[in-house]
Design an enzyme around this catalytic site. Sequence first.
Site, PDB file in Angstrom:
ATOM      1  N   ASP A  16       0.644  -1.337   0.244  1.00 14.82           N
ATOM      2  CA  ASP A  16       0.158   0.250   0.310  1.00 14.82           C
ATOM      3  C   ASP A  16       0.662   1.440  -0.166  1.00 14.82           C
ATOM      4  O   ASP A  16       1.803   1.131   0.837  1.00 14.82           O
ATOM      5  CB  ASP A  16      -0.864   0.140   1.732  1.00 14.82           C
ATOM      6  N   GLY A  17       0.761   2.466  -0.597  1.00 17.26           N
ATOM      7  CA  GLY A  17       1.010   3.557  -0.386  1.00 17.26           C
ATOM      8  C   GLY A  17       1.383   3.996  -1.831  1.00 17.26           C
ATOM      9  O   GLY A  17       2.648   4.795  -1.807  1.00 17.26           O
ATOM     10  N   ARG A  20       0.221   7.403  -2.507  1.00 21.07           N
ATOM     11  CA  ARG A  20       0.314   8.890  -1.563  1.00 21.07           C
ATOM     12  C   ARG A  20       2.179   8.684  -1.717  1.00 21.07           C
ATOM     13  O   ARG A  20       2.730  10.198  -2.231  1.00 21.07           O
ATOM     14  CB  ARG A  20       0.587   8.442  -0.230  1.00 21.07           C
ATOM     15  N   ARG A  29       0.378   9.044 -10.152  1.00 23.92           N
ATOM     16  CA  ARG A  29      -0.320   7.633  -9.523  1.00 23.92           C
ATOM     17  C   ARG A  29       0.176   6.662  -9.776  1.00 23.92           C
ATOM     18  O   ARG A  29       1.164   6.021  -9.049  1.00 23.92           O
ATOM     19  CB  ARG A  29      -2.286   7.906  -8.674  1.00 23.92           C
ATOM     20  N   HIS A  33       3.139   3.073  -8.885  1.00 21.82           N
ATOM     21  CA  HIS A  33       2.542   1.176  -9.287  1.00 21.82           C
ATOM     22  C   HIS A  33       4.102   1.140 -10.178  1.00 21.82           C
ATOM     23  O   HIS A  33       4.298  -0.053  -9.857  1.00 21.82           O
ATOM     24  CB  HIS A  33       1.283   1.665 -10.142  1.00 21.82           C
ATOM     25  N   THR A  62     -10.776  -6.961  -4.927  1.00 21.18           N
ATOM     26  CA  THR A  62     -11.675  -6.897  -5.837  1.00 21.18           C
ATOM     27  C   THR A  62     -13.079  -4.895  -5.971  1.00 21.18           C
ATOM     28  O   THR A  62     -13.089  -4.890  -6.618  1.00 21.18           O
ATOM     29  CB  THR A  62     -13.211  -7.659  -4.591  1.00 21.18           C
ATOM     30  N   LEU A 127      10.418 -21.348  -4.409  1.00 23.14           N
ATOM     31  CA  LEU A 127       9.495 -20.287  -4.102  1.00 23.14           C
ATOM     32  C   LEU A 127       8.348 -20.016  -4.505  1.00 23.14           C
ATOM     33  O   LEU A 127       8.326 -20.369  -5.803  1.00 23.14           O
ATOM     34  CB  LEU A 127      10.284 -18.742  -4.130  1.00 23.14           C
ATOM     35  N   ARG A 184       2.197  -4.772   6.358  1.00 25.99           N
ATOM     36  CA  ARG A 184       1.344  -3.710   5.554  1.00 25.99           C
ATOM     37  C   ARG A 184       2.700  -2.628   5.331  1.00 25.99           C
ATOM     38  O   ARG A 184       1.651  -1.598   6.699  1.00 25.99           O
ATOM     39  CB  ARG A 184      -0.167  -3.615   5.926  1.00 25.99           C
ATOM     40  N   ARG A 190      -5.013  -1.856   8.042  1.00 28.18           N
ATOM     41  CA  ARG A 190      -6.502  -3.087   8.471  1.00 28.18           C
ATOM     42  C   ARG A 190      -5.471  -4.178   7.329  1.00 28.18           C
ATOM     43  O   ARG A 190      -5.037  -3.626   7.049  1.00 28.18           O
ATOM     44  CB  ARG A 190      -7.120  -1.752   8.325  1.00 28.18           C
ATOM     45  N   SER A 192      -8.134  -4.282   5.116  1.00 25.27           N
ATOM     46  CA  SER A 192      -8.757  -4.452   3.554  1.00 25.27           C
ATOM     47  C   SER A 192      -8.999  -5.991   3.100  1.00 25.27           C
ATOM     48  O   SER A 192      -9.189  -5.758   2.261  1.00 25.27           O
ATOM     49  CB  SER A 192      -7.769  -3.841   2.717  1.00 25.27           C
ATOM     50  N   GLU A 203       1.673 -12.627  12.583  1.00 23.95           N
ATOM     51  CA  GLU A 203       2.198 -11.737  13.655  1.00 23.95           C
ATOM     52  C   GLU A 203       1.766 -10.735  11.990  1.00 23.95           C
ATOM     53  O   GLU A 203       2.051 -11.033  10.620  1.00 23.95           O
ATOM     54  CB  GLU A 203       3.522 -11.625  13.552  1.00 23.95           C
TER      55      GLU A 203
HETATM   56  C1  IPE Z   1      -5.627  -2.898  -0.832  1.00 25.25           C
HETATM   57  O1  IPE Z   1      -5.496  -1.304  -0.831  1.00 25.25           O
HETATM   58  C2  IPE Z   1      -5.332  -3.657  -1.786  1.00 25.25           C
HETATM   59  C3  IPE Z   1      -4.479  -3.770  -2.017  1.00 25.25           C
HETATM   60  C4  IPE Z   1      -3.399  -3.477  -1.585  1.00 25.25           C
HETATM   61  C5  IPE Z   1      -4.010  -4.442  -3.658  1.00 25.25           C
HETATM   62  P1  IPE Z   1      -5.915  -0.377  -0.925  1.00 25.25           P
HETATM   63  O2  IPE Z   1      -5.393   0.901  -0.945  1.00 25.25           O
HETATM   64  O3  IPE Z   1      -7.142  -0.778  -1.613  1.00 25.25           O
HETATM   65  O4  IPE Z   1      -7.168  -0.285   0.697  1.00 25.25           O
HETATM   66  P2  IPE Z   1      -8.130   0.712   1.669  1.00 25.25           P
HETATM   67  O5  IPE Z   1      -9.273   1.119   0.578  1.00 25.25           O
HETATM   68  O6  IPE Z   1      -6.732   1.360   1.981  1.00 25.25           O
HETATM   69  O7  IPE Z   1      -8.511   0.078   2.629  1.00 25.25           O
HETATM   70  C1  IPE Z   2      -1.342   0.604  -3.361  1.00 25.82           C
HETATM   71  O1  IPE Z   2      -1.261   1.796  -3.314  1.00 25.82           O
HETATM   72  C2  IPE Z   2      -1.995  -0.328  -4.760  1.00 25.82           C
HETATM   73  C3  IPE Z   2      -3.229  -1.421  -5.258  1.00 25.82           C
HETATM   74  C4  IPE Z   2      -4.107  -1.257  -4.033  1.00 25.82           C
HETATM   75  C5  IPE Z   2      -3.238  -1.361  -6.319  1.00 25.82           C
HETATM   76  P1  IPE Z   2      -2.246   2.033  -3.758  1.00 25.82           P
HETATM   77  O2  IPE Z   2      -2.969   2.512  -5.263  1.00 25.82           O
HETATM   78  O3  IPE Z   2      -3.784   1.951  -2.728  1.00 25.82           O
HETATM   79  O4  IPE Z   2      -1.837   4.012  -2.559  1.00 25.82           O
HETATM   80  P2  IPE Z   2      -2.473   4.900  -1.846  1.00 25.82           P
HETATM   81  O5  IPE Z   2      -3.088   3.851  -0.524  1.00 25.82           O
HETATM   82  O6  IPE Z   2      -3.360   5.566  -2.650  1.00 25.82           O
HETATM   83  O7  IPE Z   2      -1.539   5.808  -1.446  1.00 25.82           O
HETATM   84 MG    MG Z   3      -4.162   2.161  -0.589  1.00 27.38          MG
END
Ligand code: IPE
Ligand code: IPE
Ligand code: MG
Length: 236
Positions: A16-17, A20, A29, A33, A62, A127, A184, A190, A192, A203
């Site tokens: 995640d992130g 941001r 964005r 990725h 999803t 792996l 995470r 969380r 998610s 853990e």
């Molecule tokens: C969870 O991240 C899904 C993936 C990392 C693929 P999200 O960014 O979609 O989750 P929320 O909306 O912050 O809970």
């Molecule tokens: C995780 O990063 C990648 C996917 C969920 C596909 P995000 O795209 O959720 O990035 P943030 O959380 O908006 O920063």
């Molecule tokens: Mg996210």
Amino acid sequence: MKNIERIPTHVAIIMDGNGRWAKAQGKERYEGHIEGVDSVRECIKAALSSGVRYLTLYAFSTENWGRPIEEVDALMELFCKSVIAETPELTKQGVKVVMIGRRDRFSERVRSHLQSIEQATASGNRLTLVLAFDYSSREEITTAVQAIAHRVAAGEIAVEDICETTIAQSLYTAAIPDPDFIIRTSGECRLSNFLLWQASYAEMYFPEVMWPDFKQEQFIEALEVYASRERRYGKL
Ligand code: IPE
Ligand code: IPE
Ligand code: MG
């Protein structure tokens, strides 16, 4: 590499992130990725060198279908490009790729890339890389309950025979041990909709770092955090 005392068999990561990270750098964005794919490569290397046997990556939930169509399309395109680029090295390194999640909503192109990477890497035995793609844990459990109900209705099993193993073996992860360690990134605490059943005694670790900055060094740091945890499973 430093000697870490206790290596988890199965590490699962909610990556995640990306958005941001990109925003903080004044980028789109999408660029987050792209850099995130490099982090995937780095974590696979670190998993291989440290002896982790299963690495699950939450790549697309999803719920992520609800993002703007341009972002969904860009993620699918990035997936296809990465599959083409990475398959030879993964095969060479003995990485077996398996997918968990629904498959029926992808385009033909995405589906065929999924199939081709699974086939090309099927004999990998160092792996197992589990990609959670169009994955929802509640959907997975619901589908499992339906499958079990069908077996009961067909007279194959009795209601009394349904046990935890019956359920575990009806999930997408039937052939995969439960995760020992769930990471995470980005500081969100969380799940998610990720591995709700399988996570029962995992853990958890929530580093602040955004996914594009999570490289080999951060992966190894995380393994050190895991090694310092005491797992009690309800016992003393
Ligand atoms: C969870 O991240 C899904 C993936 C990392 C693929 P999200 O960014 O979609 O989750 P929320 O909306 O912050 O809970
Ligand atoms: C995780 O990063 C990648 C996917 C969920 C596909 P995000 O795209 O959720 O990035 P943030 O959380 O908006 O920063
Ligand atoms: Mg996210």
